[in-house]
Design a protein around this motif. Sequence first.
Motif, PDB file in Angstrom:
ATOM      1  N   ILE A   1       1.012  -1.257   0.051  1.00 51.73           N
ATOM      2  CA  ILE A   1       0.016   0.224  -0.219  1.00 51.73           C
ATOM      3  C   ILE A   1       0.562   1.163  -0.129  1.00 51.73           C
ATOM      4  O   ILE A   1       1.951   1.319   0.483  1.00 51.73           O
ATOM      5  N   SER A   2      -0.024   2.417   0.013  1.00 50.58           N
ATOM      6  CA  SER A   2       0.619   3.591  -0.383  1.00 50.58           C
ATOM      7  C   SER A   2      -0.407   4.647   0.937  1.00 50.58           C
ATOM      8  O   SER A   2      -1.447   4.043   0.292  1.00 50.58           O
ATOM      9  N   ILE A   3       0.404   5.235   1.875  1.00 52.28           N
ATOM     10  CA  ILE A   3      -0.244   6.169   2.499  1.00 52.28           C
ATOM     11  C   ILE A   3       0.046   7.460   1.703  1.00 52.28           C
ATOM     12  O   ILE A   3       1.150   7.904   2.456  1.00 52.28           O
TER      13      ILE A   3
ATOM     14  N   GLY B   1       7.179   6.069   1.077  1.00 47.50           N
ATOM     15  CA  GLY B   1       7.588   5.035   1.314  1.00 47.50           C
ATOM     16  C   GLY B   1       6.226   4.546   0.253  1.00 47.50           C
ATOM     17  O   GLY B   1       5.332   4.329   0.741  1.00 47.50           O
ATOM     18  N   LEU B   2       6.400   2.984   0.981  1.00 47.56           N
ATOM     19  CA  LEU B   2       5.264   2.369   0.092  1.00 47.56           C
ATOM     20  C   LEU B   2       5.261   1.063   1.796  1.00 47.56           C
ATOM     21  O   LEU B   2       6.940   0.736   2.471  1.00 47.56           O
ATOM     22  N   TYR B   3       3.905   0.037   1.955  1.00 47.27           N
ATOM     23  CA  TYR B   3       3.633  -0.440   3.750  1.00 47.27           C
ATOM     24  C   TYR B   3       3.589  -2.177   2.835  1.00 47.27           C
ATOM     25  O   TYR B   3       2.502  -1.924   2.000  1.00 47.27           O
ATOM     26  N   LYS B   4       3.331  -2.598   3.614  1.00 46.07           N
ATOM     27  CA  LYS B   4       2.598  -3.108   3.330  1.00 46.07           C
ATOM     28  C   LYS B   4       1.450  -4.316   4.635  1.00 46.07           C
ATOM     29  O   LYS B   4       2.152  -3.745   5.839  1.00 46.07           O
ATOM     30  N   LEU B   5       1.035  -4.313   4.112  1.00 42.48           N
ATOM     31  CA  LEU B   5      -0.105  -4.436   4.717  1.00 42.48           C
ATOM     32  C   LEU B   5       0.170  -5.374   5.792  1.00 42.48           C
ATOM     33  O   LEU B   5      -0.084  -7.257   5.730  1.00 42.48           O
ATOM     34  N   ILE B   6      -0.006  -5.722   7.196  1.00 43.87           N
ATOM     35  CA  ILE B   6      -0.052  -7.067   8.240  1.00 43.87           C
ATOM     36  C   ILE B   6      -0.720  -7.612   8.713  1.00 43.87           C
ATOM     37  O   ILE B   6      -1.395  -8.915   8.346  1.00 43.87           O
ATOM     38  N   SER B   7      -1.984  -6.828   9.386  1.00 45.32           N
ATOM     39  CA  SER B   7      -3.483  -7.094   9.870  1.00 45.32           C
ATOM     40  C   SER B   7      -3.901  -6.370  10.126  1.00 45.32           C
ATOM     41  O   SER B   7      -4.067  -5.217  10.208  1.00 45.32           O
TER      42      SER B   7
ATOM     43  N   LEU C   1      -6.364  -4.208  12.657  1.00 44.36           N
ATOM     44  CA  LEU C   1      -7.437  -3.880  14.041  1.00 44.36           C
ATOM     45  C   LEU C   1      -9.064  -3.271  14.260  1.00 44.36           C
ATOM     46  O   LEU C   1      -9.247  -2.858  13.412  1.00 44.36           O
ATOM     47  N   LYS C   2      -8.894  -2.975  15.092  1.00 46.07           N
ATOM     48  CA  LYS C   2     -10.457  -2.918  15.061  1.00 46.07           C
ATOM     49  C   LYS C   2     -11.153  -1.087  14.579  1.00 46.07           C
ATOM     50  O   LYS C   2     -11.371  -1.224  14.516  1.00 46.07           O
ATOM     51  N   ASN C   3      -9.545  -1.021  15.457  1.00 47.22           N
ATOM     52  CA  ASN C   3      -9.867   0.809  14.242  1.00 47.22           C
ATOM     53  C   ASN C   3      -8.666   1.333  14.022  1.00 47.22           C
ATOM     54  O   ASN C   3      -7.521   2.842  13.958  1.00 47.22           O
ATOM     55  N   GLY C   4      -8.001   0.510  12.758  1.00 44.46           N
ATOM     56  CA  GLY C   4      -6.577   0.116  12.021  1.00 44.46           C
ATOM     57  C   GLY C   4      -6.499  -0.751  11.008  1.00 44.46           C
ATOM     58  O   GLY C   4      -6.373  -1.973  11.088  1.00 44.46           O
ATOM     59  N   PHE C   5      -5.340  -0.284  11.092  1.00 43.60           N
ATOM     60  CA  PHE C   5      -4.433  -1.619  10.962  1.00 43.60           C
ATOM     61  C   PHE C   5      -2.635  -1.380  11.144  1.00 43.60           C
ATOM     62  O   PHE C   5      -1.907  -0.635  11.783  1.00 43.60           O
ATOM     63  N   ILE C   6      -1.927  -2.934  10.944  1.00 41.00           N
ATOM     64  CA  ILE C   6      -1.006  -2.666  11.200  1.00 41.00           C
ATOM     65  C   ILE C   6      -0.198  -2.953   9.818  1.00 41.00           C
ATOM     66  O   ILE C   6      -0.407  -3.539   9.382  1.00 41.00           O
ATOM     67  N   ILE C   7       0.793  -2.394   9.710  1.00 37.47           N
ATOM     68  CA  ILE C   7       1.620  -1.970   8.705  1.00 37.47           C
ATOM     69  C   ILE C   7       2.938  -2.227   8.788  1.00 37.47           C
ATOM     70  O   ILE C   7       3.945  -2.129   9.567  1.00 37.47           O
ATOM     71  N   GLU C   8       3.788  -2.562   7.585  1.00 41.88           N
ATOM     72  CA  GLU C   8       5.724  -3.103   7.962  1.00 41.88           C
ATOM     73  C   GLU C   8       6.121  -2.052   7.078  1.00 41.88           C
ATOM     74  O   GLU C   8       5.246  -2.274   5.048  1.00 41.88           O
ATOM     75  N   ASP C   9       6.907  -1.430   6.160  1.00 38.34           N
ATOM     76  CA  ASP C   9       7.400  -0.430   5.934  1.00 38.34           C
ATOM     77  C   ASP C   9       8.597  -1.898   5.077  1.00 38.34           C
ATOM     78  O   ASP C   9       8.931  -2.343   5.410  1.00 38.34           O
ATOM     79  N   VAL C  10       8.487  -1.213   3.465  1.00 38.91           N
ATOM     80  CA  VAL C  10       9.393  -2.929   2.741  1.00 38.91           C
ATOM     81  C   VAL C  10      10.522  -2.625   3.261  1.00 38.91           C
ATOM     82  O   VAL C  10      11.123  -3.120   2.294  1.00 38.91           O
ATOM     83  N   LEU C  11      11.015  -1.388   2.912  1.00 39.72           N
ATOM     84  CA  LEU C  11      12.680  -1.328   3.062  1.00 39.72           C
ATOM     85  C   LEU C  11      12.813  -2.035   4.705  1.00 39.72           C
ATOM     86  O   LEU C  11      14.072  -2.499   4.794  1.00 39.72           O
TER      87      LEU C  11
ATOM     88  N   SER D   1       1.322   1.091  13.144  1.00 37.44           N
ATOM     89  CA  SER D   1      -0.427   1.044  13.119  1.00 37.44           C
ATOM     90  C   SER D   1      -0.594   2.599  12.810  1.00 37.44           C
ATOM     91  O   SER D   1      -0.218   3.574  12.605  1.00 37.44           O
ATOM     92  N   ILE D   2      -1.086   2.383  11.677  1.00 40.78           N
ATOM     93  CA  ILE D   2      -2.211   3.139  11.358  1.00 40.78           C
ATOM     94  C   ILE D   2      -3.633   3.472  11.395  1.00 40.78           C
ATOM     95  O   ILE D   2      -3.970   1.914  11.352  1.00 40.78           O
ATOM     96  N   SER D   3      -4.861   4.220  11.317  1.00 44.70           N
ATOM     97  CA  SER D   3      -6.238   5.140  11.918  1.00 44.70           C
ATOM     98  C   SER D   3      -6.890   4.684  10.666  1.00 44.70           C
ATOM     99  O   SER D   3      -6.262   4.597   9.335  1.00 44.70           O
ATOM    100  N   ASN D   4      -8.178   4.103  10.833  1.00 43.22           N
ATOM    101  CA  ASN D   4      -9.225   3.649   9.968  1.00 43.22           C
ATOM    102  C   ASN D   4      -8.937   4.431   8.735  1.00 43.22           C
ATOM    103  O   ASN D   4      -9.833   4.847   7.654  1.00 43.22           O
ATOM    104  N   SER D   5      -9.171   6.027   9.787  1.00 39.90           N
ATOM    105  CA  SER D   5      -9.192   7.863   8.548  1.00 39.90           C
ATOM    106  C   SER D   5      -8.265   7.554   7.855  1.00 39.90           C
ATOM    107  O   SER D   5      -7.848   8.775   7.205  1.00 39.90           O
ATOM    108  N   SER D   6      -7.030   6.651   7.706  1.00 42.57           N
ATOM    109  CA  SER D   6      -5.551   7.616   6.827  1.00 42.57           C
ATOM    110  C   SER D   6      -6.095   7.042   5.916  1.00 42.57           C
ATOM    111  O   SER D   6      -7.132   6.147   5.482  1.00 42.57           O
TER     112      SER D   6
END
Length: 189
Positions: free
Chosen positions: A7-9, A14-20, A22-32, A38-43
């Motif tokens: 994903i792009s935010i 940079g670019l990120y990989k969706l990991i899982s 959450l109730k109100n967002g996502f856990i992401i990982e920087d590809v590099l 974590s990021i919120s649903n509003s991102s």
Amino acid sequence: MQLEKIISISGKPGLYKLISQLKNGFIIEDVLTKKKTSISNSSQVSLLDNIAMFTFDKEVPLFDVFENIAKAKDYKETISHKSSDADLKEFMLEALPDYDTGRVYASDIKKLAQWYNTLQKAGYITPESFVKAEEAAAEEAEVAKEEKAEKKSAAKKAAPKAEKPAAPKAKASTSAAKSAPKSTHRKQG
């Protein structure tokens, strides 16, 4: 490595990989850097899998464009996104010869080059990266089916045929309800 969860935010470089999720967002990982956060649903998130580039007659998925670049560059890094507009347009003509020059802007081409190079540095640009998830799943299912058939065939050859034991016979029920004979007499009246 599959590219479907990249994903792009908006507002984050940079670019990120969706990991899982959450109730109100996502856990992401920087590809590099592989740093998780974590990021919120509003991102504002864009799945690269959902992005396409315009040609004069259709839209081409971004990963097809990445694949064109990868094959042309032998899966190595490409032009810098800081190159001149003329060089970037030449790069774009290699990547997607019939791209719509009126709807694909220099900023789009810069982002394409930057994303491609980021993914290449992170090890995502390989021939296996461009196998579609459905194709990979179908191939895995076919292999599993073949392995199951081989095991079944081997089991049949290895096991001698055994006779089935005769099922015990059930005794017939002999209890019959006794019924009174029906009267055939008519009342005379």
